[in-house]
Design an enzyme around this catalytic site. Sequence first.
Site, PDB file in Angstrom:
ATOM      1  N   LEU D 231       0.828  -1.213   0.000  1.00 51.07           N
ATOM      2  CA  LEU D 231       0.000   0.000   0.000  1.00 51.07           C
ATOM      3  C   LEU D 231       0.862   1.262   0.000  1.00 51.07           C
ATOM      4  CD1 LEU D 231      -2.858   1.225   0.186  1.00 51.07           C
ATOM      5  CD2 LEU D 231      -2.571   1.214   2.671  1.00 51.07           C
ATOM      6  N   ASP D 232       0.644   2.113  -1.005  1.00 50.01           N
ATOM      7  CA  ASP D 232       1.365   3.389  -1.139  1.00 50.01           C
ATOM      8  C   ASP D 232       2.879   3.190  -1.170  1.00 50.01           C
ATOM      9  OD1 ASP D 232      -1.083   4.748  -1.130  1.00 50.01           O
ATOM     10  OD2 ASP D 232      -1.090   4.898   1.044  1.00 50.01           O
TER      11      ASP D 232
END
Lengths: 288, 288, 288, 288
Positions: D231-232
Amino acid sequence: MQTNPNSATLLIHCKDKKGIVVSVTEFIHKNNGNILYLDQHVDHQEKEFFMRVQWDLEGFAIPTKKIGDYFTTLVGERYAMKFDLYFAQNTPRIAIFVSHLSHCVYDILSRVSSGEWNIEVPLIISNHSKLKHVAQQFNIPYHVFSISKENKTEQEQKILQLLRENAIDSVILARYMQILSPQFIAEFEHQIINIHHSFLPAFPGAKPYHSAYERGVKLIGATSHYVTPELDGGPIIAQGVTEVTHKDTVENMKRKGLDLEKIVLSNAVWSHIQRKTLIYNNKTIVFE
Amino acid sequence: MQTNPNSATLLIHCKDKKGIVVSVTEFIHKNNGNILYLDQHVDHQEKEFFMRVQWDLEGFAIPTKKIGDYFTTLVGERYAMKFDLYFAQNTPRIAIFVSHLSHCVYDILSRVSSGEWNIEVPLIISNHSKLKHVAQQFNIPYHVFSISKENKTEQEQKILQLLRENAIDSVILARYMQILSPQFIAEFEHQIINIHHSFLPAFPGAKPYHSAYERGVKLIGATSHYVTPELDGGPIIAQGVTEVTHKDTVENMKRKGLDLEKIVLSNAVWSHIQRKTLIYNNKTIVFE
Amino acid sequence: MQTNPNSATLLIHCKDKKGIVVSVTEFIHKNNGNILYLDQHVDHQEKEFFMRVQWDLEGFAIPTKKIGDYFTTLVGERYAMKFDLYFAQNTPRIAIFVSHLSHCVYDILSRVSSGEWNIEVPLIISNHSKLKHVAQQFNIPYHVFSISKENKTEQEQKILQLLRENAIDSVILARYMQILSPQFIAEFEHQIINIHHSFLPAFPGAKPYHSAYERGVKLIGATSHYVTPELDGGPIIAQGVTEVTHKDTVENMKRKGLDLEKIVLSNAVWSHIQRKTLIYNNKTIVFE
Amino acid sequence: MQTNPNSATLLIHCKDKKGIVVSVTEFIHKNNGNILYLDQHVDHQEKEFFMRVQWDLEGFAIPTKKIGDYFTTLVGERYAMKFDLYFAQNTPRIAIFVSHLSHCVYDILSRVSSGEWNIEVPLIISNHSKLKHVAQQFNIPYHVFSISKENKTEQEQKILQLLRENAIDSVILARYMQILSPQFIAEFEHQIINIHHSFLPAFPGAKPYHSAYERGVKLIGATSHYVTPELDGGPIIAQGVTEVTHKDTVENMKRKGLDLEKIVLSNAVWSHIQRKTLIYNNKTIVFE
């Protein structure tokens, strides 16, 4: 300075044709040179080709002194190239010209002193004695040549003589407030870098912060350029801006401008001493 | 829009004297108003005082319709103030003028559509039919007034009539390529916002990207300003720049400029509709 | 330094209530003070009020030495204010701490030397002798305190003693690579300014340029903050970023970061010595 | 779009060796191709070579369909290259995923509509019906797939099926607030572009503006990156920041962030559709 200390740099331009990149890279490759950096640019409007290539001289088959000749014969003449060849081992020798303000000269000298820049500053020249203490702090000879209408030609000749004696390559005008004569400029063509305290072409000439204040701009700027006989009209190397508001007086713009001026000037000088600038049609190609 | 929907905003200017801030804040305080925002500015050179104050009308002792009168009597006349009074409940009504390029009008309409801006756009005006589809996408009436030397006065009168009928407060020139007459401008004094595609005062007039390319600048810009009879000479509201290099053709500068233009214009319009701008001496105070 | 040399500055905070601005401005106005600067801020979430006001002491009715008392009695106690009162005639006395890198200390000293900043730097402290020559260039005493795990407490006590003897107000950590103990920090609470070479909270701690390179960010940054016991966790005063590309090695990021660090640190120190900073909830209000 | 419509683009990477540039440019030159663009990069730490070269296919000796084969045989295999070959005549087909916020999708669609970008957007996908009107304004099919823990796998399969049917090359997550599964990401490896509303790696995950407000940063940012299962954490394509002050509430940061997000995302997408991005070691080379 991160430049490989045993490298050569070619700055080339000529009419654009197919095969130039191949020819130049082959010249280096076949003579056992390892390319460290290559960038090229084509001005499609002018059909002009520009290139900067830097390579490691370790194990290069052609002796350093003969590289220019060989390149001319084997590549340059075929494409009617104009080129400059630099060797990283030759440290640039730079004179700094100042007047009243010390922020730019301090910024430059602190970079030299810390080893951030690998240049030599054999002398500082001013039309005033005001910044003599700065030169003394860094143990650099400081020469005062006061300039008047009457003595300008004579004084410039003395300055030129001093620059020659010190084997100066380039001149930085670090907020030097005198206009150099065309004769002076001609002797250091494309080797004199000025900082002007506006985002040129807005506000050329004197008192740009006053003009910016009067016009109510929301950005003030600084522009570093090579000096040509046209005042503030030479090829631009670097520019920067910073925000101002209605709260900023002329005095405050001057204060904000100090940082802008010193950083923009130093960015331009850095490109110059890295041999990353190439001038064409009063514009500057600045390779990365 | 984060503005308190039941608030009033005063934009004031007058000669600077001691006690103005006290008088204004007392007027609000004593009448049970809660100050949401206060900013002031003194131009010490012109000795002029500027202030923006916004307060919550909830429980305010003076009825909304009478605030202007009371303020004039109790405060304004004492200091010979010029002031504008706005109420957040009155949504600004704005006409957008366009020609060939859609980036600015799309940017504005998408902000209105998403609720980012609380304005009404009752109509779009153009000298071409080219962007009619954009107006249709957003269900906004689109009026074409082709302009020639011969019909300009007549067409402008028709446009003005249409603006009056639609109770338009302000006009946005979203890359509208016609020059408005002084008569037109006078009717919407300090209410017409233009975007010019250069960092003014550099490159006013036509083809600024071509001029920027020719001059070899390292920054291109955009400037949003209130329109005055002097072409590209009105009070600047917002400016922005973006970097360019020798690699950027005129076409590429135009492309890079699109984002700059739409964002700078929208920043200026945002300040305007928030009632944060105040004009004095051909300059714009833009409160934060 | 453009500050009026005979002015007073109040930095105030308290719970927000109606009438605070009126009370403060009345206090100054009624005692014949001319307000030079006024800015206020309300944190609506915390319901906390902040204000900075500066006024000309010329002709002010209350003697300088008694202003604090009178303000406490007449205004401060009514609103349970916390405030600091500064007089422009008292020049800030600042100690600079350094280790190996000279760019920040050069930047600061050149500002002092040119008169851009009106501060006194009575001494420079380092854990190395490396930058002694810089101190000598500016005729400033340079004290070396080498720090080890074993001697840290003792050495910090000696440093504190030296700071007290020199009546030091504030400390600038100009790339000082030692972590100060909580005891040390407590003695100069909110008076120690550090520069960290990343855009915090990204990349706290050691080797942020290496981390930035590994993560492949397109921006590198610098953050200046007040020092608290939490490493790189104190209230941020100023931040800046500069673009990097895939071409930038760690070495090149370090070089680009030098300018960023020195300018961001100097911006923060400028706000601090102008008395424009106010700390609340581990955040910094920086008035303009 | 300024790309030559009859051009080919090669994106290459392999271990660095002498002679690669020569080999590639010779391949093009000898087959009568005119190089329009050439840029190379060497990661000296990883000893990896990267190159982007674009050339005019007009008069090129090798038929378009066979260029890949010939290049593999004549150049690619010699250097164990990985390469992608693109033809400007093949318009990128892109799906846009949205949730509640329309600023990014409006920005993208207005670029397509104006001809600024030459891409096709055959469909928009959302987990909500909220932005259906935006799709309708631009005559683009809008598909709603509500996502819950229970149906996520199934819904993603349906979405993938739809993307395949529409021959989608790339996906833009225009503030799509769902996390895609690793299986989904694998099918569009390095072809899904997200915009995250912070300057990563600061403030990954949910509510970055709240975190930025809490930490008291003076810059807020946006980051566009290729989506990976972390994530990210994927390779960053573009980043931007804008200044905030103590005056900015979370709401105001969100508003300021809107422009940042849409411009940073569009910059990233522009690089992607120009075939200027190359991924290596979780980092992105973005050619100019």
